[in-house]
Design a protein around this motif. Sequence first.
Motif, PDB file in Angstrom:
ATOM      1  N   VAL A  14       1.325   5.041   0.862  1.00  0.00           N
ATOM      2  CA  VAL A  14       0.744   6.003   1.807  1.00  0.00           C
ATOM      3  C   VAL A  14       1.275   7.396   1.505  1.00  0.00           C
TER       4      VAL A  14
ATOM      5  N   ILE B  91       0.854  -1.203   0.000  1.00  0.00           N
ATOM      6  CA  ILE B  91       0.000   0.000   0.000  1.00  0.00           C
ATOM      7  C   ILE B  91       0.884   1.245   0.000  1.00  0.00           C
TER       8      ILE B  91
ATOM      9  N   ILE C  87      -3.675   9.403   2.279  1.00  0.00           N
ATOM     10  CA  ILE C  87      -4.208   8.785   1.069  1.00  0.00           C
ATOM     11  C   ILE C  87      -3.528   7.430   0.936  1.00  0.00           C
ATOM     12  N   MET C  88      -4.307   6.360   0.953  1.00  0.00           N
ATOM     13  CA  MET C  88      -3.764   5.005   0.963  1.00  0.00           C
ATOM     14  C   MET C  88      -4.199   4.303  -0.329  1.00  0.00           C
ATOM     15  N   LYS C  89      -3.231   4.014  -1.206  1.00  0.00           N
ATOM     16  CA  LYS C  89      -3.575   3.391  -2.486  1.00  0.00           C
ATOM     17  C   LYS C  89      -3.103   1.945  -2.536  1.00  0.00           C
ATOM     18  N   GLY C  90      -4.042   1.032  -2.769  1.00  0.00           N
ATOM     19  CA  GLY C  90      -3.711  -0.385  -2.748  1.00  0.00           C
ATOM     20  C   GLY C  90      -4.074  -1.095  -4.029  1.00  0.00           C
TER      21      GLY C  90
END
Lengths: 420, 420
Positions: free
Chosen positions: B113, B111, B412-415
């Motif tokens: 961050v 992820i 903002i957490m992009k997975g």
Amino acid sequence: MSTVNQAFTVKEQAMKAQKASKLLAILSTEEKNAALNTIADRLEQEYAIILTANEVDLDAGRKQNFDDAFMDRLALTKERIFEFAQGLRDVANLEDPTGIVQSDWELENGIQVEQVTVPLGVIGMIYEARPNVTVDATGLALKSGNAVVLKGGSSAIASNKAIVDIMRTALEDTRIPVEAVQFIDSTDREATKQLFTMKQHIDVLIPRGGESLINTVVENATVPVLETGVGNCHLYIDKEANVDQAINIFINAKTDRPAVCNAVETLIVHKEWLDANQDTLVKAMLEHGIHAHADEYAHSLIPGADEATEEDWANEYLSRDVAVKTVEDVLEAIEHIEIYGTKHSEAIITENDKTANTFLKLIDAAALYHNASTRFTDGGAMGFGAEIGISTQKLHARGPMGLPALTTIKYIMKGTGQTR
Amino acid sequence: MSTVNQAFTVKEQAMKAQKASKLLAILSTEEKNAALNTIADRLEQEYAIILTANEVDLDAGRKQNFDDAFMDRLALTKERIFEFAQGLRDVANLEDPTGIVQSDWELENGIQVEQVTVPLGVIGMIYEARPNVTVDATGLALKSGNAVVLKGGSSAIASNKAIVDIMRTALEDTRIPVEAVQFIDSTDREATKQLFTMKQHIDVLIPRGGESLINTVVENATVPVLETGVGNCHLYIDKEANVDQAINIFINAKTDRPAVCNAVETLIVHKEWLDANQDTLVKAMLEHGIHAHADEYAHSLIPGADEATEEDWANEYLSRDVAVKTVEDVLEAIEHIEIYGTKHSEAIITENDKTANTFLKLIDAAALYHNASTRFTDGGAMGFGAEIGISTQKLHARGPMGLPALTTIKYIMKGTGQTR
């Protein structure tokens, strides 16, 4: 032998903590770390004393018919106490958050300015039944150079007192003053209320527990509060969501630990996606014992669902219940979250980056997820090492609060006679 | 024509501000800057309207026999209004504090961050007689992407209303929604109190004014407060102080602007230094009309001094009065400051770096000075470009608060489907 002395008033205890905080603030990192390790060793050596005290709390809890979840949070074992000790050693290994020059510059007149991190001073910790908070909060406070005044829940008072007693006795063999850790040995609510307004001696209050505890502190405190708390988190499955990802993340965010604040409480789902994937979703919900409270559209598609009421949209179930809201597009999902969300953690599942960015940009919350579970809003999971709580406010700290949240800054201005 | 509409309740105004804040938060830096410049132009074009309104306030003030200092703060001129406009243009030229990625990292699970700065949302500004705050606070709030609810003092209500009217009319020609600037057009204290508890719609309250105003806000607010305020600042002249530096800095810190919070209120002086430099100090005090309230030792050395009482040590004179305390060493000076200081600005004059470092390290205050005047605790002087106030609290912001104090962060957490 007990070093917790009930003979002092709450104010006297806060003043002792304040005095100790000034000595603690100037200790070296090594001195603070050594003290944390000493406490950790002592908790392991004396674990049996803690277990005996814990039995007293458990007996009292059984007599009051507390529910299983509550008793589970209260119950200690040798293993859990050793975990507490390891937690202290882990905190000792973290970077010292104080004494860091965050920026420095020179004014035109030649004055040298340094912005340096320093401890807050005295932290008032008000919490409910989990005795682990007693150890965790003390470790984080001391590592960041702060004294701590602990006020735990009455149902864990014997366990907490035993733990604090061991920690304070351990401090006698360290450079950290014993009085840097204060425990309010009282079940009297008035004792807690005194902490709320002790601005002269306490620098911040951190309430950890249910909504009612947190609201009581926020409404009555004149001491600044770091609010932790309620998470009415949403997961939005967009029409362009990958089906496996959506289902996996929904099941994880809802059922991994339903009682925690980063669990999902409302599933918002695009009508087209629901139409196309109704069977898969319903099957997964059945398999995982999830009970839906659904709006009119979803209600007809999810067998066994209750009809959602206005209360369902605002409810933090903390169980395997979930509210289900259907929408026509991402903007409708955002609007729903803006009305009912608690600004904690909100997630979108979509393969469309533009849709995702609209969601990430427009929603006001501590943590926003694209294609990942809300369960990662956690100091440990985010790599902060440890957390004193998850802030749901916007001032000072937002989201998981690690050691830096327990510091403030001061400006050091060095001149050669400058006047204005 | 007035765009300030008294027909709305305070709650309705706060809700309008909140709605506008969401649109404002996603504007580009250029759009916000253009709006500030438009407001600046309009204030200059319409300055005569403001002066006419200001006459109404001045007339009312004269009838109530307000003192000269108060009337001076209230009075506007064409030049002052043009300064307000220039202030807005200066704020437009500052760096946008929002949208800054403060840090980013990748979790072990992949992820991504990002910790990004975002506006707070809605700022409630509660202030007293200075109409310049109406313009300054609006400029800083809008630049940082925040809506603002303004509640000024009743003695400046006509001036403030005229200013807000012009600013809101100007906003009609910009991308910033008019409703992002709200003015509580009421002298009713109940209207102010409603702001205190409007947590759903207001993100932070900033009180600016006297101690009584600030205490009222702190004691009654459930909305988080950025406390500004009282400065009981000390200057300590050590036995190893350079005489010229000590005298110059003392005179500057005491008399440059006695009514501001960074002025010195107590002179702490080493007995040996006083013995050696009595004549020089007394002469300088006489020349600058400084009246001393001195402890027993100093009293005998300063002709015309009053005897200091306990109240003098805590008093923020805001005049050419000064308390004088003599000490045997730096630790005694520190102890006095710890008891009576308000954690604002504290200075030491000494040629001995070790003594200076003890002072700088041990004292808990926003700004600590070595061989310089306390008068530099100021957003402008410290290079922040502008300030919304000087925080005397430790949470969120300490010392002069520039644009960054009006922001918070989100993660903002992009997975890619991560679950826990």
